[in-house]
Design a protein around this motif. Structure first.
Motif, PDB file in Angstrom:
ATOM      1  N   ALA A 354       0.699  -1.096   0.104  1.00 24.24           N
ATOM      2  CA  ALA A 354       0.025   0.017  -0.135  1.00 24.24           C
ATOM      3  C   ALA A 354       0.761   1.030  -0.062  1.00 24.24           C
ATOM      4  O   ALA A 354       0.439   2.278  -0.378  1.00 24.24           O
ATOM      5  CB  ALA A 354      -1.033  -0.043   1.078  1.00 24.24           C
ATOM      6  N   ASP A 355       2.026   1.274   0.480  1.00 18.93           N
ATOM      7  CA  ASP A 355       2.920   2.482   0.760  1.00 18.93           C
ATOM      8  C   ASP A 355       3.796   2.548  -0.642  1.00 18.93           C
ATOM      9  O   ASP A 355       4.533   3.504  -0.616  1.00 18.93           O
ATOM     10  CB  ASP A 355       3.712   2.275   2.086  1.00 18.93           C
ATOM     11  CG  ASP A 355       4.554   0.995   1.951  1.00 18.93           C
ATOM     12  OD1 ASP A 355       4.251   0.290   1.157  1.00 18.93           O
ATOM     13  OD2 ASP A 355       5.450   0.975   2.901  1.00 18.93           O
ATOM     14  N   ALA A 356       3.536   1.843  -1.758  1.00 21.28           N
ATOM     15  CA  ALA A 356       4.655   2.026  -2.523  1.00 21.28           C
ATOM     16  C   ALA A 356       4.010   3.362  -3.585  1.00 21.28           C
ATOM     17  O   ALA A 356       2.922   3.637  -3.460  1.00 21.28           O
ATOM     18  CB  ALA A 356       4.418   0.683  -3.589  1.00 21.28           C
ATOM     19  N   SER A 357       5.065   4.020  -4.331  1.00 15.49           N
ATOM     20  CA  SER A 357       4.768   4.941  -5.364  1.00 15.49           C
ATOM     21  C   SER A 357       3.677   4.558  -6.447  1.00 15.49           C
ATOM     22  O   SER A 357       3.007   5.470  -6.931  1.00 15.49           O
ATOM     23  CB  SER A 357       5.874   5.761  -5.817  1.00 15.49           C
ATOM     24  OG  SER A 357       6.665   4.829  -6.356  1.00 15.49           O
ATOM     25  N   GLU A 358       3.656   3.252  -6.913  1.00 11.66           N
ATOM     26  CA  GLU A 358       3.151   2.835  -8.060  1.00 11.66           C
ATOM     27  C   GLU A 358       2.434   1.254  -7.465  1.00 11.66           C
ATOM     28  O   GLU A 358       3.019   0.764  -6.722  1.00 11.66           O
ATOM     29  CB  GLU A 358       4.071   2.885  -9.200  1.00 11.66           C
ATOM     30  CG  GLU A 358       5.196   1.729  -8.831  1.00 11.66           C
ATOM     31  CD  GLU A 358       6.070   1.775 -10.171  1.00 11.66           C
ATOM     32  OE1 GLU A 358       7.057   1.354 -10.375  1.00 11.66           O
ATOM     33  OE2 GLU A 358       5.606   2.215 -11.338  1.00 11.66           O
ATOM     34  N   PRO A 359       1.401   0.958  -8.006  1.00 11.96           N
ATOM     35  CA  PRO A 359       0.776  -0.562  -7.898  1.00 11.96           C
ATOM     36  C   PRO A 359       1.980  -1.322  -7.986  1.00 11.96           C
ATOM     37  O   PRO A 359       2.500  -1.676  -8.859  1.00 11.96           O
ATOM     38  CB  PRO A 359      -0.277  -0.770  -9.008  1.00 11.96           C
ATOM     39  CG  PRO A 359      -0.634   0.860  -9.432  1.00 11.96           C
ATOM     40  CD  PRO A 359       0.662   1.745  -9.368  1.00 11.96           C
TER      41      PRO A 359
END
Length: 366
Positions: A354-359
């Motif tokens: 959830a905390d990634a910049s992209e899926p």
């Protein structure tokens, strides 16, 4: 995968590969009306691998490659079609088969040109022209070869004309050249009745009008935007692929007793010890290996013998008894013993970060 290769025949491996790679659906979409023939050839290829044993994958590949390079002829697969289907098949492949109606087609094709080398079967001699030098027996060899080819072509025509159970339709080709298949035998067309088509009622073809093309630039842009919104790019993280104990999948099949498998060599006894220890404990947890210290040692000894290592450095090999003792003590630890009812060797994990910049999706193993 390596363990399966040692217990699975090439036919089963290739059948599973064809299933996972979706070979049949791809052929059905690509070949169109010829998809049935293409699928039948796939089945014929899989059937050819059936006689090979569990250690015969490399031998099967060698045989197939050799036949391919030498241009060895192979029979096409038989199509499992309905009774009203139209089959196009060569005369050679039609031997032993029958159909209600048979029409020999493509008989205007010219015969193949003569090879420069002429083999005379009567005395097993070979004749050819070198420059301007003509061998004295070349004419006799040519006559013998012509007679042999003529008989073979007549036999093929006999096969073609005897495949029909109810109706044989022989096309008349008055413009066919003298060196064509239509001139091999005299078919006496003037003595054959003409095909009467008057008793066949023509079936009306339904005419389906194409719908009008209402595509506009605005509709196209809206559809493109909807597809782009639904196609979310997903990046996978797979850290377990870099684990030291995960060796690359390579071929590990022995053809002959004196031939070593083609696989990556383990480096150092430490790595060999880790692989064997991991495998012994895994087989205990999966129930393949009973909980017996002597059985642990015997299994470790078998695994070490199966690994491809430098046998000249026997002193650097791990001790099977030490591996068995380590596995025994580890599984007997109180913390491990408490988890044994629900403990598995490996557990796959999947998660969306959830905390990634992209899926981003995570795939690994515990």
């Amino acid at each position: 995968m390596r363990a399966r290769a040692r217990t699975t025949t090439p036919a089963l491996l290739l059948a599973e590969a064809a299933e996972r790679l979706a070979i049949r659906p791809i052929l059905a979409a690509r070949e169109g009306d010829r998809s049935a023939r293409a699928a039948a050839n796939v089945e014929a290829f899989l059937e050819r691998a059936r006689p090979y044993g569990v250690t015969g994958l490399k031998r099967f590949v060698r045989d197939i490659t050799k036949d391919w390079k030498q241009g060895v002829a192979a029979s096409e697969g038989r199509v499992d079609a309905e009774g009203d289907a139209i089959e196009i098949i060569t005369i050679h492949s039609a031997k032993g088969l029958e159909w209600p109606v048979v029409i020999p087609i493509n008989t205007a094709t010219l015969l193949r040109s003569r090879e420069p080398f002429v083999h005379r079967a009567s005395d097993n001699t070979l004749h050819w022209v070198i420059g301007d030098v003509v061998p004295p027996d070349l004419l006799l060899a040519l006559a013998s070869d012509d007679e042999s080819l003529a008989r073979e072509r007549e036999r093929l025509w006999y096969v073609a004309c005897t495949r029909a159970r109810e109706l044989l339709i022989v096309p008349e080709l008055p413009q066919a050249e003298q060196r064509s298949w239509a001139r091999i035998v005299h078919l006496a067309h003037h003595d054959l009745p003409l095909l009467d088509l008057s008793r066949f009622a023509p079936a009306a073809r339904p005419v389906v009008a194409d719908p009008p093309n209402g595509q506009t630039l605005e509709i196209f842009e809206a559809e493109r935007a909807a597809i782009a919104a639904a196609s979310v790019p997903l990046r996978w993280l797979q850290p377990s692929n870099q684990d030291p104990d995960r060796m690359p999948v390579t071929e590990a099949i022995v053809i002959d007793s004196g031939e070593a498998p083609e696989t990556e060599l383990p480096i150092g006894a430490g790595r060999v010890r880790g692989l064997v220890l991991h495998k012994v404990m895994e087989e205990v947890l999966t129930g393949e290996l009973g909980e017996d210290l002597a059985g642990f040692a015997d299994r470790a000894r078998e695994l070490i013998a199966e690994l491809v290592i430098d046998r000249e450095d026997e002193a650097g090999l791990p001790e099977p008894d030490e591996i068995a003792s380590t596995a025994w003590r580890t599984l007997d630890l109180p913390e491990i013993a408490a988890l044994r009812p629900r403990l598995v060797p490996e557990w796959p994990i999947y998660a969306l970060l959830a905390d990634a910049s992209e899926p981003t999706a995570l795939a690994g193993r515990i």
